[in-house]
Design a protein around this motif. Structure first.
Motif, PDB file in Angstrom:
ATOM      1  N   GLN A   1     -15.120   6.901  -6.792  1.00  0.00           N
ATOM      2  CA  GLN A   1     -15.179   6.570  -5.198  1.00  0.00           C
ATOM      3  C   GLN A   1     -14.010   7.382  -4.313  1.00  0.00           C
ATOM      4  N   LYS A   2     -13.363   8.343  -4.910  1.00  0.00           N
ATOM      5  CA  LYS A   2     -12.235   8.967  -4.296  1.00  0.00           C
ATOM      6  C   LYS A   2     -12.726   9.614  -3.029  1.00  0.00           C
ATOM      7  N   ASN A   3     -11.935   9.431  -2.005  1.00  0.00           N
ATOM      8  CA  ASN A   3     -12.196  10.080  -0.640  1.00  0.00           C
ATOM      9  C   ASN A   3     -10.791  10.017   0.046  1.00  0.00           C
ATOM     10  N   PHE A   4     -10.560  11.460   0.389  1.00  0.00           N
ATOM     11  CA  PHE A   4      -9.044  11.509   0.802  1.00  0.00           C
ATOM     12  C   PHE A   4      -8.732  10.682   2.020  1.00  0.00           C
ATOM     13  N   ILE A   5      -9.798  10.784   2.994  1.00  0.00           N
ATOM     14  CA  ILE A   5      -9.798  10.053   4.286  1.00  0.00           C
ATOM     15  C   ILE A   5      -9.559   8.446   3.829  1.00  0.00           C
ATOM     16  N   PHE A   6     -10.331   7.905   3.298  1.00  0.00           N
ATOM     17  CA  PHE A   6     -10.059   6.442   2.944  1.00  0.00           C
ATOM     18  C   PHE A   6      -8.946   6.068   2.094  1.00  0.00           C
ATOM     19  N   ASP A   7      -8.557   7.129   1.115  1.00  0.00           N
ATOM     20  CA  ASP A   7      -7.288   6.794   0.430  1.00  0.00           C
ATOM     21  C   ASP A   7      -5.929   7.012   1.364  1.00  0.00           C
ATOM     22  N   LEU A   8      -6.052   7.849   2.444  1.00  0.00           N
ATOM     23  CA  LEU A   8      -4.886   7.999   3.140  1.00  0.00           C
ATOM     24  C   LEU A   8      -4.880   6.656   4.124  1.00  0.00           C
ATOM     25  N   SER A   9      -6.103   6.390   4.441  1.00  0.00           N
ATOM     26  CA  SER A   9      -6.257   5.091   5.223  1.00  0.00           C
ATOM     27  C   SER A   9      -5.590   3.803   4.479  1.00  0.00           C
ATOM     28  N   THR A  10      -5.704   3.760   3.175  1.00  0.00           N
ATOM     29  CA  THR A  10      -5.135   2.421   2.597  1.00  0.00           C
ATOM     30  C   THR A  10      -3.658   2.730   2.584  1.00  0.00           C
ATOM     31  N   LEU A  11      -2.950   3.806   2.245  1.00  0.00           N
ATOM     32  CA  LEU A  11      -1.660   4.059   2.252  1.00  0.00           C
ATOM     33  C   LEU A  11      -1.187   3.939   3.722  1.00  0.00           C
ATOM     34  N   ILE A  12      -1.773   4.453   4.809  1.00  0.00           N
ATOM     35  CA  ILE A  12      -1.143   4.251   6.036  1.00  0.00           C
ATOM     36  C   ILE A  12      -1.124   2.688   6.564  1.00  0.00           C
ATOM     37  N   THR A  13      -2.146   2.052   6.297  1.00  0.00           N
ATOM     38  CA  THR A  13      -2.433   0.931   6.463  1.00  0.00           C
ATOM     39  C   THR A  13      -1.375  -0.453   5.978  1.00  0.00           C
ATOM     40  N   SER A  14      -1.138  -0.239   4.501  1.00  0.00           N
ATOM     41  CA  SER A  14      -0.478  -0.667   3.903  1.00  0.00           C
ATOM     42  C   SER A  14       1.147  -0.569   4.126  1.00  0.00           C
ATOM     43  N   LYS A  15       1.442   0.658   4.656  1.00  0.00           N
ATOM     44  CA  LYS A  15       2.748   0.934   5.103  1.00  0.00           C
ATOM     45  C   LYS A  15       3.140   0.557   6.571  1.00  0.00           C
ATOM     46  N   CYS A  16       1.999   0.603   7.316  1.00  0.00           N
ATOM     47  CA  CYS A  16       2.240   0.236   8.656  1.00  0.00           C
ATOM     48  C   CYS A  16       2.156  -1.296   8.948  1.00  0.00           C
ATOM     49  N   ALA A  17       1.467  -2.038   8.225  1.00  0.00           N
ATOM     50  CA  ALA A  17       1.234  -3.579   8.397  1.00  0.00           C
ATOM     51  C   ALA A  17       2.645  -4.232   8.083  1.00  0.00           C
ATOM     52  N   ASP A  18       2.871  -5.359   8.698  1.00  0.00           N
ATOM     53  CA  ASP A  18       4.034  -6.254   8.787  1.00  0.00           C
ATOM     54  C   ASP A  18       4.046  -6.605   7.358  1.00  0.00           C
ATOM     55  N   LEU A  19       2.842  -7.056   6.850  1.00  0.00           N
ATOM     56  CA  LEU A  19       2.865  -7.701   5.579  1.00  0.00           C
ATOM     57  C   LEU A  19       1.581  -7.442   4.709  1.00  0.00           C
ATOM     58  N   ASP A  20       1.888  -7.050   3.505  1.00  0.00           N
ATOM     59  CA  ASP A  20       0.547  -6.811   2.788  1.00  0.00           C
ATOM     60  C   ASP A  20       0.367  -7.616   1.455  1.00  0.00           C
ATOM     61  N   PHE A  21      -0.818  -8.243   1.760  1.00  0.00           N
ATOM     62  CA  PHE A  21      -1.209  -9.088   0.413  1.00  0.00           C
ATOM     63  C   PHE A  21      -1.949  -8.151  -0.800  1.00  0.00           C
ATOM     64  N   VAL A  22      -1.545  -8.507  -2.027  1.00  0.00           N
ATOM     65  CA  VAL A  22      -2.553  -7.977  -3.183  1.00  0.00           C
ATOM     66  C   VAL A  22      -2.916  -9.020  -4.211  1.00  0.00           C
ATOM     67  N   HIS A  23      -3.641  -8.834  -4.865  1.00  0.00           N
ATOM     68  CA  HIS A  23      -4.262  -9.910  -5.834  1.00  0.00           C
ATOM     69  C   HIS A  23      -3.523 -10.210  -7.211  1.00  0.00           C
ATOM     70  N   GLY A  24      -2.452  -9.377  -7.401  1.00  0.00           N
ATOM     71  CA  GLY A  24      -1.855  -9.402  -8.756  1.00  0.00           C
ATOM     72  C   GLY A  24      -0.414  -8.800  -8.824  1.00  0.00           C
ATOM     73  N   GLU A  25       0.366  -9.121  -9.578  1.00  0.00           N
ATOM     74  CA  GLU A  25       1.498  -8.442  -9.929  1.00  0.00           C
ATOM     75  C   GLU A  25       1.585  -6.796 -10.178  1.00  0.00           C
ATOM     76  N   LYS A  26       0.498  -6.522 -11.098  1.00  0.00           N
ATOM     77  CA  LYS A  26       0.539  -4.926 -11.393  1.00  0.00           C
ATOM     78  C   LYS A  26       0.122  -4.412 -10.232  1.00  0.00           C
ATOM     79  N   LEU A  27      -0.687  -5.135  -9.218  1.00  0.00           N
ATOM     80  CA  LEU A  27      -1.091  -4.129  -8.389  1.00  0.00           C
ATOM     81  C   LEU A  27       0.221  -4.106  -7.264  1.00  0.00           C
ATOM     82  N   LYS A  28       1.017  -5.092  -7.115  1.00  0.00           N
ATOM     83  CA  LYS A  28       2.059  -5.039  -6.352  1.00  0.00           C
ATOM     84  C   LYS A  28       3.058  -3.864  -6.683  1.00  0.00           C
ATOM     85  N   LEU A  29       3.264  -3.675  -8.061  1.00  0.00           N
ATOM     86  CA  LEU A  29       4.159  -2.481  -8.620  1.00  0.00           C
ATOM     87  C   LEU A  29       3.269  -1.404  -8.358  1.00  0.00           C
ATOM     88  N   GLU A  30       2.126  -1.221  -8.146  1.00  0.00           N
ATOM     89  CA  GLU A  30       1.383   0.246  -7.791  1.00  0.00           C
ATOM     90  C   GLU A  30       1.687   0.371  -6.230  1.00  0.00           C
TER      91      GLU A  30
END
Length: 350
Positions: free
Chosen positions: A108-137
């Protein structure tokens, strides 16, 4: 967000739990056509029409936000159309983002969507993830540890209420449920068939979900051991499939998390899953199911046989799975934790 499927299931249960556990109004800006029956009457739905498959009336969304004057804006979907709005949204209220997939799956790799994930997670004031391993990622991708909170995926016991028809479990039935995508490892599941056949003659593998199944057709040797339901499974049919199953299998090559495990647990079904993403954080190896290496059909078959050939083990694992769900996937607990995280951003409000 889309108006059917796993994202709606997740958002509806989260909104319901927040509305029932807080002295706050919960508004959901959602596409028209969403299944309103999944939502508690306390959740206020503000519906917007879609422009095309991936776009929505941004002007209406902005209007609703300005009218609502929220204390928190929580986006449950990372999407390119949200990215340019983030600076504006943050002027209205602090922004919380649930990052379901820290990185997109290989098919499902898509540069635009992957970049959107990165930008959103960095710009948000707080990020929620569903596991400790995902937090490390997410930390590896450059997001500050201090702005990431692990919020478990909640239980999906509501499926037992969508259709209350009782279905008898079918002996030695293995269920794969979900969209047909390469990263789900369906080919490795198909390869377990002759391995299981050598020990059990009367078994069936149900593969149920929409997507392109054509590439897998020729991999199936003995079609008598397979039932293929290659279509979108409506909510009222989900409980029937899970009640039929003896064990639920997730042979994924890669993953973040999944809503399939909470459904299995709701119906007291053990799970055999691969050790990818945060799956091993919710499947307790040897207790609620088994964790096996990815891309290993022999280990997958061995664990499935262990469940099928030992009814006492199957039942004890199913009961343990249900108890694990009640203790660790409670929406009430999730709502309370979510609200605590909200209040760190708005300490003088709800």
């Amino acid at each position: 967000m889309i108006n059917k499927g796993g994202m709606v299931h997740y958002v509806s249960q989260l909104c319901n739990s927040l509305a029932n556990n807080a002295e706050c109004n919960v508004y959901l800006i959602t596409p028209k056509g969403i299944n309103e029956s999944l939502f508690d009457r306390r959740v206020i739905l503000k519906k917007i029409p879609s422009v095309d498959r991936h776009g929505y009336r941004i002007d209406l969304m902005i209007k609703y936000l300005l009218d609502i004057k929220p204390d928190i804006i929580h986006t449950s979907m990372v999407h390119p159309f949200i990215v340019p709005l983030l600076p504006f949204l943050k002027k209205i209220a602090p922004v919380v983002a649930t990052v379901h997939d820290v990185q997109l799956h290989s098919d499902q790799k898509n540069f635009i969507f992957d970049l959107s994930t990165l930008i959103t997670s960095k710009c948000a004031d707080l990020d929620f993830v569903h596991g400790e391993k995902l937090k490390l990622e997410l930390i590896k991708r450059g997001v500050l540890n201090s702005k990431i909170s692990v919020i478990p995926h909640g239980d999906y016991s509501f499926f037992s209420c969508v259709n209350q028809k009782e279905i008898t479990e079918e002996e030695n039935t293995i269920l794969f449920f979900g969209r047909i995508l390469d990263y789900k490892g369906i080919n490795y599941l198909i390869k377990t068939e002759p391995l299981i056949s050598s020990k059990v003659s009367n078994f069936k593998i149900i593969i149920a979900g929409n997507g392109d199944f054509s590439k897998y057709e020729n991999m199936i040797g003995n079609k008598n051991h397979f039932e293929i339901i290659n279509e979108y499974i409506p909510d009222e049919k989900v409980s029937e499939l899970f009640q039929k199953a003896s064990v639920v299998v997730l042979p994924y090559i890669e993953a973040s998390h999944t809503g399939i495990i909470p459904i299995a647990y709701a119906f007291k079904k053990p799970v055999v899953a691969t050790d990818v993403g945060s799956l091993s954080e919710v499947v307790v190896d040897g207790v609620t199911g088994f964790i096996v290496p990815p891309k290993d059909s022999q280990s997958l078959a061995d664990s499935l046989l262990n469940v099928l050939l030992n009814k006492n083990l199957k039942n004890s694992m199913g009961n343990a799975a249900y108890e694990f769900m009640k203790k660790n996937m409670s929406w009430e607990v999730i709502a309370q934790k979510t609200i605590r995280e909200y209040t760190k951003l708005i300490p003088n409000n709800c």
